[in-house]
Design a protein around this motif. Structure first.
Motif, short mmCIF file in Angstrom:
data_model
loop_
_atom_site.label_atom_id
_atom_site.label_comp_id
_atom_site.label_asym_id
_atom_site.label_seq_id
_atom_site.Cartn_x
_atom_site.Cartn_y
_atom_site.Cartn_z
N GLN A 183 0.82 -1.07 0.02
CA GLN A 183 -0.14 -0.10 0.10
C GLN A 183 0.87 1.23 0.10
OE1 GLN A 183 -2.50 -0.34 3.54
NE2 GLN A 183 -4.12 -1.73 2.23
N LEU A 184 0.40 2.26 -0.64
CA LEU A 184 1.08 3.41 -0.69
C LEU A 184 0.22 4.58 0.33
CD1 LEU A 184 2.00 3.57 -4.41
CD2 LEU A 184 3.19 2.86 -2.64
N GLN A 185 0.97 5.34 0.81
CA GLN A 185 0.24 6.40 1.68
C GLN A 185 0.93 7.82 0.99
OE1 GLN A 185 -2.32 5.96 4.05
NE2 GLN A 185 -2.37 8.26 4.24
N ALA A 186 0.12 8.68 0.77
CA ALA A 186 0.51 10.08 0.22
C ALA A 186 0.31 11.13 1.38
CB ALA A 186 -0.12 10.40 -0.89
N SER A 187 1.24 11.93 1.56
CA SER A 187 0.86 12.97 2.46
C SER A 187 1.84 14.37 2.36
CB SER A 187 1.31 12.53 4.13
OG SER A 187 2.75 12.22 3.98
N GLY A 188 1.41 15.45 2.78
CA GLY A 188 2.32 16.55 2.54
C GLY A 188 1.40 17.81 2.13
N GLY A 189 0.35 17.57 1.64
CA GLY A 189 -0.31 18.58 0.86
C GLY A 189 -1.04 19.73 1.74
N GLY A 190 -1.75 20.59 1.29
CA GLY A 190 -1.94 21.62 2.07
C GLY A 190 -2.28 22.97 1.30
N VAL B 111 -1.30 26.78 0.23
CA VAL B 111 -0.08 27.74 0.16
C VAL B 111 -0.47 28.90 -0.71
CG1 VAL B 111 1.11 26.18 -1.54
CG2 VAL B 111 2.51 27.52 0.18
N GLN B 112 0.54 29.75 -0.37
CA GLN B 112 0.24 30.99 -1.45
C GLN B 112 1.06 30.88 -2.38
OE1 GLN B 112 1.34 34.39 0.90
NE2 GLN B 112 -1.07 34.80 1.43
N ALA B 113 0.64 31.48 -3.54
CA ALA B 113 1.57 31.60 -4.89
C ALA B 113 3.07 32.08 -4.61
CB ALA B 113 0.95 32.24 -5.90
N GLY B 114 3.84 31.08 -5.11
CA GLY B 114 5.41 31.25 -4.76
C GLY B 114 5.85 30.41 -3.85
N GLY B 115 5.02 29.84 -2.93
CA GLY B 115 5.48 28.95 -1.93
C GLY B 115 6.04 27.73 -2.30
N SER B 116 6.27 26.98 -1.18
CA SER B 116 6.77 25.46 -1.38
C SER B 116 5.97 24.46 -0.33
CB SER B 116 8.21 25.48 -0.91
OG SER B 116 9.09 26.00 -1.83
N LEU B 117 5.83 23.23 -0.97
CA LEU B 117 5.62 22.02 -0.32
C LEU B 117 6.36 20.91 -0.68
CD1 LEU B 117 1.49 22.29 -0.64
CD2 LEU B 117 3.01 22.51 1.48
N ARG B 118 6.42 19.93 0.44
CA ARG B 118 6.99 18.57 0.07
C ARG B 118 5.94 17.43 0.28
NH1 ARG B 118 11.19 15.16 3.41
NH2 ARG B 118 12.59 14.49 1.89
N LEU B 119 5.74 17.00 -0.90
CA LEU B 119 4.90 15.62 -0.62
C LEU B 119 5.69 14.44 -0.33
CD1 LEU B 119 2.24 16.20 -3.80
CD2 LEU B 119 2.33 17.09 -1.03
N SER B 120 5.23 13.59 0.47
CA SER B 120 5.60 12.37 0.57
C SER B 120 4.83 11.03 0.33
CB SER B 120 6.16 12.24 2.13
OG SER B 120 6.95 13.17 2.49
N CYS B 121 5.42 10.07 -0.08
CA CYS B 121 4.88 8.89 -0.33
C CYS B 121 5.52 7.56 0.33
CB CYS B 121 4.45 8.62 -1.90
SG CYS B 121 3.85 7.06 -2.38
N THR B 122 4.80 7.00 1.36
CA THR B 122 5.65 6.01 2.01
C THR B 122 4.76 4.55 1.58
OG1 THR B 122 6.27 7.30 3.80
CG2 THR B 122 6.29 4.84 4.24
N ALA B 123 5.63 3.40 1.17
CA ALA B 123 5.02 2.25 0.75
C ALA B 123 5.32 1.48 2.12
CB ALA B 123 5.83 1.62 -0.45
N SER B 124 4.06 0.55 2.20
CA SER B 124 4.15 -0.30 3.31
C SER B 124 3.77 -1.81 2.75
CB SER B 124 3.10 -0.48 4.34
OG SER B 124 1.80 -0.22 3.91
N GLY B 125 4.29 -2.80 3.42
CA GLY B 125 4.24 -4.17 2.94
C GLY B 125 5.17 -4.52 1.94
#
Length: 122
Positions: free
Chosen positions: A1-8, A10-24
């Motif tokens: 299974q894959l679990q995505a996180s890190g969204g949210g 943010v204002q234009a010009g900003g940054s985000l870091r998404l993560s995807c963790t695999a289990s199993g």
């Protein structure tokens, strides 16, 4: 299974870091990728990375702003998103490819995370 996180939000010009963790099952022998889908639009390729991290692909709209990477010890993949624009607003999905080489086609992916919402305000 894959679990995505890190969204949210943010204002234009900003940054985000998404993560995807695999289990199993390990994903270390598979390419992995990110796709996104905005309301009323088709799923769009964002970025993909080879099984060994040696090859990466980016969609034209994110080249130079997004960086994909993976951490084998953590069985995870990341998407660093900089200089975000309102048109980057979408649900972002991580996927595991059936193949070791990265693919731009969602049909090559056999496992998907649940998606994480990214909203960029102007």
């Amino acid at each position: 299974q894959l679990q995505a996180s890190g969204g949210g939000l943010v204002q234009a010009g900003g940054s985000l870091r998404l993560s995807c963790t695999a289990s199993g099952r390990t994903s270390s022998n598979n390419a992995m990728g990110w796709f996104r889908q905005a309301p009323g639009k088709d799923r769009e390729f964002v970025s993909a990375i080879a099984w060994n991290g040696g090859t990466t692909y980016y969609g034209d709209s994110v080249k130079g702003r997004f960086t994909i990477s993976r951490d084998y010890a953590a069985n995870s993949m990341y998407l660093q998103m900089n200089s975000l624009k309102p048109e980057d607003t979408a649900v972002y999905y991580c996927g595991r490819s059936r193949r070791p080489v990265p693919s731009l086609s969602s049909y090559d992916y056999d496992a998907w995370g649940q998606g994480t919402q990214v909203t960029v305000s102007s």
